[in-house]
Write an enzyme that holds these catalytic residues in place. Structure first.
Site, short mmCIF file in Angstrom:
data_model
loop_
_atom_site.label_atom_id
_atom_site.label_comp_id
_atom_site.label_asym_id
_atom_site.label_seq_id
_atom_site.Cartn_x
_atom_site.Cartn_y
_atom_site.Cartn_z
N ARG A 65 0.84 -1.20 0.00
CA ARG A 65 0.00 0.00 0.00
C ARG A 65 0.88 1.25 0.00
O ARG A 65 1.01 1.92 -1.02
CB ARG A 65 -0.95 -0.02 1.20
CG ARG A 65 -2.13 0.95 1.03
CD ARG A 65 -1.78 2.39 1.37
NE ARG A 65 -1.35 2.58 2.74
CZ ARG A 65 -0.86 3.72 3.20
NH1 ARG A 65 -0.70 4.76 2.39
NH2 ARG A 65 -0.48 3.84 4.47
N GLU A 66 1.51 1.56 1.12
CA GLU A 66 2.42 2.72 1.16
C GLU A 66 3.53 2.56 0.13
O GLU A 66 3.88 3.51 -0.57
CB GLU A 66 3.03 2.86 2.56
CG GLU A 66 4.02 4.00 2.71
CD GLU A 66 3.35 5.37 2.73
OE1 GLU A 66 3.75 6.22 1.90
OE2 GLU A 66 2.46 5.59 3.57
N HIS B 194 40.39 -3.40 10.15
CA HIS B 194 39.06 -3.98 10.35
C HIS B 194 39.05 -5.46 9.94
O HIS B 194 38.53 -6.31 10.65
CB HIS B 194 38.02 -3.23 9.52
CG HIS B 194 37.67 -1.88 10.06
ND1 HIS B 194 36.39 -1.40 10.06
CD2 HIS B 194 38.44 -0.92 10.62
CE1 HIS B 194 36.37 -0.18 10.60
NE2 HIS B 194 37.62 0.13 10.94
#
Length: 361
Positions: A8-9, A282
């Protein structure tokens, strides 16, 4: 709980119009994830949307199915014919809306809302009522609408930050005030200021029990809360483990394919770079324990961790990929690292293998 509004949205995203088959495909995937509600669309919009909603309603899904509706009896008739259990009725009650959009008084608006809710209830529908633009509506108008909703035994009420600009602390305060009326509360948060997720979290803290979301954050303008993000917040911060996190990436890719709308690579959880590590420091840490640079390991989301190779690489990056090729040679690690660091281009897997072969011959 989660109400997914991708159908819908999400369909209010410019360029997005689902076929009935696509609508069903998305609904089935959402049901597999375990969302509690699926807002299947606005059946009065077009015949195609109505057919798609009927198709979904014909399936034996676990999720509650809700269809969108204006506070008009003819809209609600479409919902009744669509064979869903819930209707979401909306109407804006701010003084500005009443004066400029609808040219009616608050009393007239409440009468229209009352007729719509009563009609839906008389036809066996459960009702969610949304005072559209809740966050900018005058409190007296809201209070009268919520009291009316309670009197009419509305099942849920939705607090909508329709323009997406509300500060999270103010949203929290408003949700708490609405919760105090004793009607279960949804929150519908737009992302115009990048605050949708923050407001959804504050809504939960304020007592809301359902958050509206869409796959990939689709929706009008800047969209609403992203499904993957809110489901992960519930898992990570609230211990809610009933949703299939391992299916989030899959449905994200599927919806991107259907809509033609690609995600930014750095999009949280489902973006291509969400579990990609580049800097040598990292990578070295992640290879020892992913928790050093991943709040949850990639595997929780059914994803694979990626180690990116370019001039930011360190020895552990090179060693990691050489070991995949069965090569354990510390001197060669140094040679290859020097070559990688001298290049401005990234090393794909194919390019890495090619360079290894070249240096080995």
């Amino acid at each position: 709980m989660i109400l997914d509004s991708t159908l819908r949205e999400g369909e209010q995203t410019p360029g997005v119009n689902y076929s009935p088959e696509q609508r069903l495909r998305i609904a089935l995937a959402l049901d597999e994830i375990g969302v509690d509600f699926i807002e299947v669309g606005h059946p009065a919009v077009s015949k195609d949307v109505f057919i798609g909603i009927k198709l979904i309603a014909s399936q034996d899904l676990n999720a509650n199915l809700l269809a969108h509706s204006r506070a008009l009896l003819e809209d609600i008739d479409y919902v009744i014919q669509a064979d869903v259990e819930w209707v979401g009725i909306f109407f804006c009650l701010s003084n500005a809306c009443l004066r400029k959009r609808f040219r009616m008084s608050l009393s007239q608006a409440l009468e229209r809302i009352s007729k719509a809710i009563e009609y839906a209830k008389d036809h066996g529908l459960k009702v969610r009522f949304t005072p559209e633009d809740t966050t900018r509506t005058e409190w007296e108008n809201l209070r009268r609408a919520i009291e009316l909703a309670k009197e009419l035994k509305v099942d849920r009420i939705s607090v909508a930050d329709t323009t997406g600009g509300t500060h999270p602390l103010r949203f929290y305060t408003l949700v708490k005030k609405v919760v105090n009326f004793g009607i279960p509360v949804n929150v519908h948060c737009h992302n115009d200021l990048g605050l949708a997720l923050a407001n959804a979290i504050m809504g939960i803290e304020g007592g809301a029990t359902v958050v509206d979301a869409t796959v990939n954050g689709l929706g009008e303008r800047a969209g609403i809360v992203d499904l993957a993000q809110i489901v992960t917040v519930l898992y990570y911060h609230y211990g809610v483990k009933k949703y299939r996190l391992d299916k989030l990436y899959e449905i994200s890719r599927m919806v991107s394919e259907i809509t033609g709308i690609a995600l930014q690579p750095n999009y949280p959880i489902v973006g291509e770079n969400a579990f990609t590590h580049k800097a040598g420091l990292h990578v070295s840490a992640v290879l020892k324990d992913p928790r050093f640079y991943e709040f949850l390991p990639a595997e929780v989301f059914g994803r694979e961790r990626t180690i990116y190779v370019d001039r930011f690489a360190g020895k552990d990056t090179i060693r990691y990929y050489l070991q995949k090729l069965g090569i354990n040679d510390e001197e060669f690690v140094k040679v290859l690292l020097k070559r990688v660091k001298s290049s401005r281009e990234p090393f794909t897997w194919d390019k890495f293998i090619e360079e290894v072969r070249r240096l080995k011959t």
